[in-house]
Scaffold this motif. Sequence first.
Motif, PDB file in Angstrom:
ATOM      1  N   HIS A 258       0.850  -1.200   0.000  1.00  0.00           N
ATOM      2  CA  HIS A 258       0.000   0.000   0.000  1.00  0.00           C
ATOM      3  C   HIS A 258       0.886   1.250   0.000  1.00  0.00           C
ATOM      4  N   PRO A 259       0.537   2.273  -0.782  1.00  0.00           N
ATOM      5  CA  PRO A 259       1.360   3.486  -0.822  1.00  0.00           C
ATOM      6  C   PRO A 259       1.582   4.142   0.543  1.00  0.00           C
ATOM      7  N   CYS A 295     -10.947   6.630  -1.696  1.00  0.00           N
ATOM      8  CA  CYS A 295      -9.696   6.319  -0.998  1.00  0.00           C
ATOM      9  C   CYS A 295      -9.348   7.459  -0.030  1.00  0.00           C
ATOM     10  N   ALA A 298      -6.013   9.278  -0.747  1.00  0.00           N
ATOM     11  CA  ALA A 298      -5.809   9.856  -2.088  1.00  0.00           C
ATOM     12  C   ALA A 298      -5.169  11.244  -2.056  1.00  0.00           C
ATOM     13  N   CYS A 301      -1.416  10.675  -1.656  1.00  0.00           N
ATOM     14  CA  CYS A 301      -0.803   9.538  -2.349  1.00  0.00           C
ATOM     15  C   CYS A 301      -0.119   9.978  -3.652  1.00  0.00           C
ATOM     16  N   TYR A 303       0.577   8.183  -6.100  1.00  0.00           N
ATOM     17  CA  TYR A 303       0.114   7.359  -7.228  1.00  0.00           C
ATOM     18  C   TYR A 303      -1.365   7.579  -7.536  1.00  0.00           C
ATOM     19  N   ALA A 304      -1.988   8.569  -6.913  1.00  0.00           N
ATOM     20  CA  ALA A 304      -3.446   8.744  -7.067  1.00  0.00           C
ATOM     21  C   ALA A 304      -3.835   9.006  -8.520  1.00  0.00           C
ATOM     22  N   CYS A 308      -9.146   6.285  -8.287  1.00  0.00           N
ATOM     23  CA  CYS A 308      -8.997   6.178  -6.830  1.00  0.00           C
ATOM     24  C   CYS A 308     -10.043   7.005  -6.095  1.00  0.00           C
ATOM     25  N   CYS A 326      -6.175  -0.892  -1.925  1.00  0.00           N
ATOM     26  CA  CYS A 326      -5.660   0.028  -2.941  1.00  0.00           C
ATOM     27  C   CYS A 326      -6.028  -0.534  -4.307  1.00  0.00           C
ATOM     28  N   VAL A 327      -6.666   0.286  -5.149  1.00  0.00           N
ATOM     29  CA  VAL A 327      -7.086  -0.237  -6.459  1.00  0.00           C
ATOM     30  C   VAL A 327      -5.901  -0.460  -7.398  1.00  0.00           C
TER      31      VAL A 327
HETATM   32  S1  SF4 Z   1      -6.306   3.685  -4.245  1.00  0.00           S
HETATM   33 FE1  SF4 Z   1      -5.156   5.204  -5.429  1.00  0.00          FE
HETATM   34  S2  SF4 Z   1      -4.964   6.984  -4.068  1.00  0.00           S
HETATM   35 FE2  SF4 Z   1      -5.539   5.231  -2.815  1.00  0.00          FE
HETATM   36  S3  SF4 Z   1      -3.625   4.403  -2.080  1.00  0.00           S
HETATM   37 FE3  SF4 Z   1      -4.123   3.281  -3.954  1.00  0.00          FE
HETATM   38  S4  SF4 Z   1      -3.077   4.416  -5.588  1.00  0.00           S
HETATM   39 FE4  SF4 Z   1      -3.139   5.740  -3.791  1.00  0.00          FE
END
Ligand code: SF4
Length: 338
Positions: A258-259, A295, A298, A301, A303-304, A308, A326-327
Amino acid sequence: MTTPDITPTSATGPLLEVTDLSVSFTAHKQTAKVVDQVSFSVQPGKTLGIVGESGSGKTVSSLALVGLLPRTANITGSARFAGQELVGMTTRQQRQIRGNDISVIFQEPMTSLDPVFTVGNQLTGAHRNHQGGSKKDALDRAEEMLRLVGIPEPRKRLAEYPHAFSGGMRQRVMIALALINSPRLLIADEPTTALDVTIQSQILELLQELQQAMGMAILFVTHDLGVVASVCDDVSVMYAGQVVEQAGIDEFFAHPRHPYSEGLLRSMPHSVPKGERLRMIPGTVPLPSRFPTSCRFAGRCPYAQEACTADPIPLEQLDDGRVVRCVRHRELVMEARS
Ligand code: SF4
């Protein structure tokens, strides 16, 4: 009075199994859900670390188990300890379990120790409240506990008040008090955060020794992944009231999924090469009244993406037994170290 039925746990089953635990508080006609459907389990004799920043819900989740939240807390879900449901217990039942089968230690020993009673009075009182027995038996047990936690001249020190002990020694007294009735589960809420590094490692070592000697399980609540690495078997990462990742300790430190976990790991001082600045996670945990419906991480994050922020993100169980919320976890390659 109904006596809690604490039954032996099978060798393979968890000692504590928390399922969909939620905690909300209502103030000024506004309800804030600070813990949202949290699930985790603790195996007998093992240590689970619950980690996250302030506002993640880790302390509220653990205190909800033993009735240490204000009466305004609304707790739902299930927490089964050795076959007994903890959620919905009466105050009297909670008191019977607390300090006996389940004990709690905190960051600040004086939250557990009473400054106006001697250490001996407090230890013998805790023992006799739950075990009965003679004053002499309780005194012998109190002395044994002070010796076990490494306090020199234990018989003599039983007559002293908490202020006569140094910070590290007070922490040891608090541990003696928590363990005097040989609990099967110890909830340790940031027990070493206020201590300097040397004393911190001594206390962690002591807890591990006592865990082995007594066979108890520990739920270790902390913001410090260094502590998690040194004492835990499994880790549950919480963010904004939700679990975002759970894993065995080796897998977690080798490959976070997870990020937020990645951000926490990269904020650890030893993860940064000498001369480089620590990588902090930008921003702060949102207030419960502002938790996003999608999320919750988000806004911080790296990577958003649009996906998300569309819908609530489910917690996904992976083939290797880990869970992650996390998607994008399948496509992202997380770094544990810089
Ligand atoms: S769902 Fe998207 S915003 Fe949330 S942690 Fe995962 S990559 Fe980051």
